[in-house]
Design an enzyme around this catalytic site. Sequence first.
Site, PDB file in Angstrom:
ATOM      1  N   GLU A 128     -40.716 -48.127  -8.482  1.00 56.27           N
ATOM      2  CA  GLU A 128     -40.466 -48.121  -9.773  1.00 56.27           C
ATOM      3  C   GLU A 128     -41.256 -48.694 -10.783  1.00 56.27           C
ATOM      4  O   GLU A 128     -41.564 -48.481 -11.855  1.00 56.27           O
ATOM      5  CB  GLU A 128     -38.774 -48.495 -10.009  1.00 56.27           C
ATOM      6  CG  GLU A 128     -37.965 -47.695  -9.261  1.00 56.27           C
ATOM      7  CD  GLU A 128     -37.728 -46.443  -9.918  1.00 56.27           C
ATOM      8  OE1 GLU A 128     -38.826 -45.542  -9.585  1.00 56.27           O
ATOM      9  OE2 GLU A 128     -36.823 -46.051 -10.260  1.00 56.27           O
ATOM     10  N   THR A 174     -41.332 -42.720 -18.357  1.00 61.61           N
ATOM     11  CA  THR A 174     -40.361 -43.836 -18.526  1.00 61.61           C
ATOM     12  C   THR A 174     -41.116 -44.912 -19.234  1.00 61.61           C
ATOM     13  O   THR A 174     -40.377 -45.541 -20.281  1.00 61.61           O
ATOM     14  CB  THR A 174     -39.739 -44.272 -17.244  1.00 61.61           C
ATOM     15  OG1 THR A 174     -39.073 -43.257 -16.716  1.00 61.61           O
ATOM     16  CG2 THR A 174     -38.702 -45.340 -17.371  1.00 61.61           C
TER      17      THR A 174
HETATM   18  N1  HSE Z   1     -33.001 -47.754 -16.952  1.00 60.64           N
HETATM   19  C1  HSE Z   1     -34.143 -46.902 -17.248  1.00 60.64           C
HETATM   20  C2  HSE Z   1     -34.548 -46.475 -18.406  1.00 60.64           C
HETATM   21  C3  HSE Z   1     -34.091 -45.664 -16.114  1.00 60.64           C
HETATM   22  O1  HSE Z   1     -33.906 -46.075 -19.037  1.00 60.64           O
HETATM   23  O2  HSE Z   1     -35.704 -46.786 -19.007  1.00 60.64           O
HETATM   24  C4  HSE Z   1     -35.464 -45.003 -16.100  1.00 60.64           C
HETATM   25  O3  HSE Z   1     -35.047 -43.968 -15.282  1.00 60.64           O
END
Ligand code: HSE
Length: 308
Positions: free
Chosen positions: A129, A182
């Site tokens: 991630e 993201t």
């Molecule tokens: N919590 C993360 C965001 C998830 O919202 O940036 C990304 O899939």
Amino acid sequence: MKNEIRVFCPATIANVSCGFDVLGVALDNVGDEMVVRKTTAKGITITKLEGQDLPLETHKNVAGVAGLALLAATDYTGGFEIEIYKKIKAGSGIGSSAASSTGAVWAMNQLLGKPFSNLELVQFSMKGEELASGVQHADNVAPAIFGGFTLVRSYNPLDIIKINTPKELYATVIHPQIEIKTSDSRKILKTTISLADGIKQWGNVGGLIAGLYTEDYDLIGRSLQDYIIEPIRSILIPAFDNVKSASLEAGALGCGISGSGPSIFALSKGKEKATQVASAMQDVYNKVGIPYDIHVSSVNLEGVKIIE
Ligand code: HSE
């Protein structure tokens, strides 16, 4: 012990409206497949990657990076080959990178005789991630490993709690065919929040957890509110407000941005209602001419799993 397994790696909805970076849920009907096999050669090689244009180089691929983190923690002297069959589009907001990271480490752990706990597998997956988004968030990888709904109660130390899933809960997800990274959708967020917004938000996180445990669908619906992230990110998502109001009118319990978007999710009581919500979402995008993928799914209770 087997030398090779094929696994299903579920898509996940992170944040679940009120729980930015802490809540997530895994899906049954959307996910990638991976084949992982042991090799005598050291290291990790991605031998096949179908469905998406993503790097094959181990250090640039989230499955490779997560796998290397696991390898570094073992005495195992061999390595692994990985084939990745992507069905989740990158940048869709339903945990594409998490599916690859978790699939790799979960399968490796199986092939090594399960030396690692689920919590450790989440920690390895978080390295993937980090490569994808710049941040080691666990709200996609935790439900992909544990299954169901998960709460990241704490990041340091990492503390993950698997939450009850009400039996009749279904998800609808619509993915407008644009890509939002993201990393980009995190850059636009404010780093401070007001006390007033905090009070509303943590009230809803508590309400959602209570609703999931007591299977109180109305409470789940009342709690699916996001005062902090959604007002900022929703401007990046085509016709977000229209999709949300159409979903709620069609009877969804709640509706919000899936992960960092652009996918929009709704939760409903029963498959029939979730299917009606899907039609309402599609009507909105059909009218404005936005291409999309749509999914209706039950909650995946087991996370990554072996398939034949
Ligand atoms: N919590 C993360 C965001 C998830 O919202 O940036 C990304 O899939």
